[in-house]
Every structure is written in C-alpha cells, then in structure tokens.
Design a protein around this motif. Structure first.
Motif, PDB file in Angstrom:
ATOM      1  N   GLY A 108       0.816  -1.208   0.000  1.00 42.09           N
ATOM      2  CA  GLY A 108       0.000   0.000   0.000  1.00 42.09           C
ATOM      3  C   GLY A 108       0.851   1.260   0.000  1.00 42.09           C
ATOM      4  O   GLY A 108       0.534   2.240  -0.666  1.00 42.09           O
ATOM      5  N   THR A 109       1.935   1.233   0.720  1.00 39.00           N
ATOM      6  CA  THR A 109       2.830   2.386   0.782  1.00 39.00           C
ATOM      7  C   THR A 109       3.507   2.606  -0.564  1.00 39.00           C
ATOM      8  O   THR A 109       3.608   3.742  -1.039  1.00 39.00           O
ATOM      9  CB  THR A 109       3.889   2.193   1.891  1.00 39.00           C
ATOM     10  N   ALA A 110       3.944   1.535  -1.208  1.00 41.74           N
ATOM     11  CA  ALA A 110       4.588   1.645  -2.523  1.00 41.74           C
ATOM     12  C   ALA A 110       3.606   2.182  -3.560  1.00 41.74           C
ATOM     13  O   ALA A 110       3.975   3.015  -4.404  1.00 41.74           O
ATOM     14  CB  ALA A 110       5.132   0.291  -2.958  1.00 41.74           C
ATOM     15  N   GLU A 111       2.363   1.725  -3.491  1.00 40.98           N
ATOM     16  CA  GLU A 111       1.346   2.219  -4.433  1.00 40.98           C
ATOM     17  C   GLU A 111       1.079   3.704  -4.225  1.00 40.98           C
ATOM     18  O   GLU A 111       0.971   4.457  -5.190  1.00 40.98           O
ATOM     19  CB  GLU A 111       0.050   1.417  -4.270  1.00 40.98           C
ATOM     20  N   ARG A 112       0.972   4.131  -2.963  1.00 37.31           N
ATOM     21  CA  ARG A 112       0.745   5.556  -2.696  1.00 37.31           C
ATOM     22  C   ARG A 112       1.925   6.390  -3.178  1.00 37.31           C
ATOM     23  O   ARG A 112       1.744   7.484  -3.712  1.00 37.31           O
ATOM     24  CB  ARG A 112       0.523   5.777  -1.199  1.00 37.31           C
ATOM     25  N   LEU A 113       3.141   5.871  -3.022  1.00 39.96           N
ATOM     26  CA  LEU A 113       4.324   6.588  -3.497  1.00 39.96           C
ATOM     27  C   LEU A 113       4.287   6.736  -5.010  1.00 39.96           C
ATOM     28  O   LEU A 113       4.544   7.825  -5.538  1.00 39.96           O
ATOM     29  CB  LEU A 113       5.607   5.875  -3.066  1.00 39.96           C
ATOM     30  N   ASP A 114       3.939   5.670  -5.720  1.00 41.69           N
ATOM     31  CA  ASP A 114       3.829   5.741  -7.183  1.00 41.69           C
ATOM     32  C   ASP A 114       2.799   6.783  -7.611  1.00 41.69           C
ATOM     33  O   ASP A 114       3.034   7.563  -8.533  1.00 41.69           O
ATOM     34  CB  ASP A 114       3.454   4.377  -7.773  1.00 41.69           C
ATOM     35  N   GLU A 115       1.650   6.792  -6.943  1.00 39.23           N
ATOM     36  CA  GLU A 115       0.594   7.761  -7.269  1.00 39.23           C
ATOM     37  C   GLU A 115       1.082   9.194  -7.071  1.00 39.23           C
ATOM     38  O   GLU A 115       0.849  10.066  -7.907  1.00 39.23           O
ATOM     39  CB  GLU A 115      -0.632   7.524  -6.386  1.00 39.23           C
ATOM     40  N   ILE A 116       1.754   9.440  -5.964  1.00 42.70           N
ATOM     41  CA  ILE A 116       2.220  10.795  -5.670  1.00 42.70           C
ATOM     42  C   ILE A 116       3.298  11.225  -6.654  1.00 42.70           C
ATOM     43  O   ILE A 116       3.331  12.372  -7.089  1.00 42.70           O
ATOM     44  CB  ILE A 116       2.697  10.896  -4.208  1.00 42.70           C
ATOM     45  N   LEU A 117       4.196  10.306  -7.011  1.00 40.59           N
ATOM     46  CA  LEU A 117       5.247  10.655  -7.966  1.00 40.59           C
ATOM     47  C   LEU A 117       4.677  11.001  -9.335  1.00 40.59           C
ATOM     48  O   LEU A 117       5.238  11.829 -10.058  1.00 40.59           O
ATOM     49  CB  LEU A 117       6.256   9.504  -8.090  1.00 40.59           C
ATOM     50  N   LYS A 118       3.550  10.403  -9.700  1.00 38.89           N
ATOM     51  CA  LYS A 118       2.912  10.680 -11.001  1.00 38.89           C
ATOM     52  C   LYS A 118       2.093  11.965 -10.987  1.00 38.89           C
ATOM     53  O   LYS A 118       1.837  12.537 -12.034  1.00 38.89           O
ATOM     54  CB  LYS A 118       2.006   9.509 -11.392  1.00 38.89           C
ATOM     55  N   ARG A 119       1.699  12.409  -9.795  1.00 37.87           N
ATOM     56  CA  ARG A 119       0.858  13.601  -9.680  1.00 37.87           C
ATOM     57  C   ARG A 119       1.666  14.857 -10.014  1.00 37.87           C
ATOM     58  O   ARG A 119       2.745  15.076  -9.458  1.00 37.87           O
ATOM     59  CB  ARG A 119       0.325  13.697  -8.254  1.00 37.87           C
ATOM     60  N   PRO A 120       1.156  15.690 -10.913  1.00 38.86           N
ATOM     61  CA  PRO A 120       1.893  16.921 -11.235  1.00 38.86           C
ATOM     62  C   PRO A 120       1.819  17.933 -10.085  1.00 38.86           C
ATOM     63  O   PRO A 120       0.847  17.992  -9.352  1.00 38.86           O
ATOM     64  CB  PRO A 120       1.164  17.461 -12.478  1.00 38.86           C
ATOM     65  N   ALA A 121       2.887  18.699  -9.949  1.00 37.95           N
ATOM     66  CA  ALA A 121       2.941  19.764  -8.948  1.00 37.95           C
ATOM     67  C   ALA A 121       3.470  21.013  -9.644  1.00 37.95           C
ATOM     68  O   ALA A 121       4.538  20.986 -10.238  1.00 37.95           O
ATOM     69  CB  ALA A 121       3.844  19.365  -7.801  1.00 37.95           C
ATOM     70  N   VAL A 122       2.698  22.088  -9.586  1.00 39.96           N
ATOM     71  CA  VAL A 122       3.055  23.309 -10.308  1.00 39.96           C
ATOM     72  C   VAL A 122       3.427  24.449  -9.368  1.00 39.96           C
ATOM     73  O   VAL A 122       4.481  25.048  -9.505  1.00 39.96           O
ATOM     74  CB  VAL A 122       1.899  23.733 -11.253  1.00 39.96           C
ATOM     75  N   THR A 123       2.564  24.719  -8.412  1.00 38.21           N
ATOM     76  CA  THR A 123       2.822  25.843  -7.506  1.00 38.21           C
ATOM     77  C   THR A 123       3.859  25.458  -6.459  1.00 38.21           C
ATOM     78  O   THR A 123       4.128  24.278  -6.233  1.00 38.21           O
ATOM     79  CB  THR A 123       1.519  26.275  -6.794  1.00 38.21           C
ATOM     80  N   ASP A 124       4.412  26.450  -5.805  1.00 37.51           N
ATOM     81  CA  ASP A 124       5.394  26.195  -4.741  1.00 37.51           C
ATOM     82  C   ASP A 124       4.789  25.341  -3.627  1.00 37.51           C
ATOM     83  O   ASP A 124       5.445  24.445  -3.097  1.00 37.51           O
ATOM     84  CB  ASP A 124       5.920  27.514  -4.162  1.00 37.51           C
ATOM     85  N   ALA A 125       3.535  25.620  -3.276  1.00 33.18           N
ATOM     86  CA  ALA A 125       2.871  24.855  -2.217  1.00 33.18           C
ATOM     87  C   ALA A 125       2.685  23.395  -2.640  1.00 33.18           C
ATOM     88  O   ALA A 125       2.895  22.481  -1.833  1.00 33.18           O
ATOM     89  CB  ALA A 125       1.520  25.482  -1.878  1.00 33.18           C
ATOM     90  N   GLU A 126       2.295  23.163  -3.875  1.00 29.32           N
ATOM     91  CA  GLU A 126       2.113  21.796  -4.377  1.00 29.32           C
ATOM     92  C   GLU A 126       3.446  21.047  -4.415  1.00 29.32           C
ATOM     93  O   GLU A 126       3.519  19.872  -4.065  1.00 29.32           O
ATOM     94  CB  GLU A 126       1.492  21.802  -5.772  1.00 29.32           C
TER      95      GLU A 126
END
Length: 147
Positions: A108-126
C-alpha cells in the motif's frame, strides 16, 4: 555510601548506572513509555544514538526510523517529524505519528508513493507538499523493507 561524584567516577566519565527511559507521544496518545538500553533518533539532518548519561539536547526530528534496544531485542518505529528531548536519562519524542514497523503495509505504501510521484505539482505549495509526502513514504518503505 558513595556520593554522586564517587558513583560517576566509578562508572566512568559521563556514564551513569541509571536506566534510560524513552517515551513517544503523538497528539492522540502515548505510543509507548519504556526503560531501554539505547535509542536511535532520526533527526532531520542525520541519525543520533542515545545511551544512558547522554548530555541534554533538543533536536528536530525528520521522517524516519526510531529504533530502541531493550536487552538483545530491537524495535523499530516510523516517526513523522517532530521534536526529541534528552534530559536526565529521559528521551521524550513528540511526533505527529509513530507507527511500529510491523504495521507498515509495504504494498500500500509503494502504491501511494507511485501515485504521488505521477501527480503533477506546479505551484510552490504543491511542490513542497509533494516533496514532503515522497520523503515520508520513502522513509516508511525503507523501514518496512528492513523487516
């Protein structure tokens, strides 16, 4: 009867025969309070080992593995930042979250890490939020893979 000075000299410089107490506290509860032989703290800039007789300190915790040794047994916990204080042979850890290594679900932790790594982050806060989540999950995976 020996004075405190004579006892300290007999034990060696900076050493004491008093046991080391360790307590880990989150906002919800006290995770544990135990007499231990050794504590390894995951400070934000590296690991710090604590034995009885350690000089007082206050440190900022990072995301990582808190290890305690009692006798020949070792226990590991994931801690989610916070602060640690060492004073008079008492190690107090204040953290947002403390999970025993055995309760970390690797898949579950590895899956959440994969999801977060794929999520784009644009703003400084993101970007900051993503970096924090990645650091937390990587530390959890590291601890769970050591089991």
């Amino acid at each position: 009867m020996a004075s405190q000075t004579e006892t300290a000299v007999a034990d060696g410089p900076g050493l004491t025969s008093r046991p080391l107490q360790c307590q880990v506290v989150t906002p919800e509860k006290t995770v544990f309070a135990k007499t231990v032989d050794f504590v390894a703290l995951p400070l934000f800039d590296g690991e710090l080992g604590v034995l009885p007789g350690r000089a007082p300190l206050l440190g900022r915790l990072g995301y990582g593995e808190l290890r305690i040794k009692v006798g020949g047994a070792s226990e590991s916990y994931f801690v989610d930042g916070g602060f640690a204080q060492v004073r008079d042979n008492v190690v107090t850890v204040l953290t947002n979250r403390a999970l025993p290594a055995a309760k970390i679900e690797t898949n579950g932790t590895a899956e959440r890490l994969d999801e977060i790594l794929k999520r784009p982050a644009v703003t400084d806060a993101e970007i900051a939020e993503k970096a924090k989540a990645v650091a937390q999950l990587r530390a959890m995976l590291h601890i769970s893979n050591k089991r």
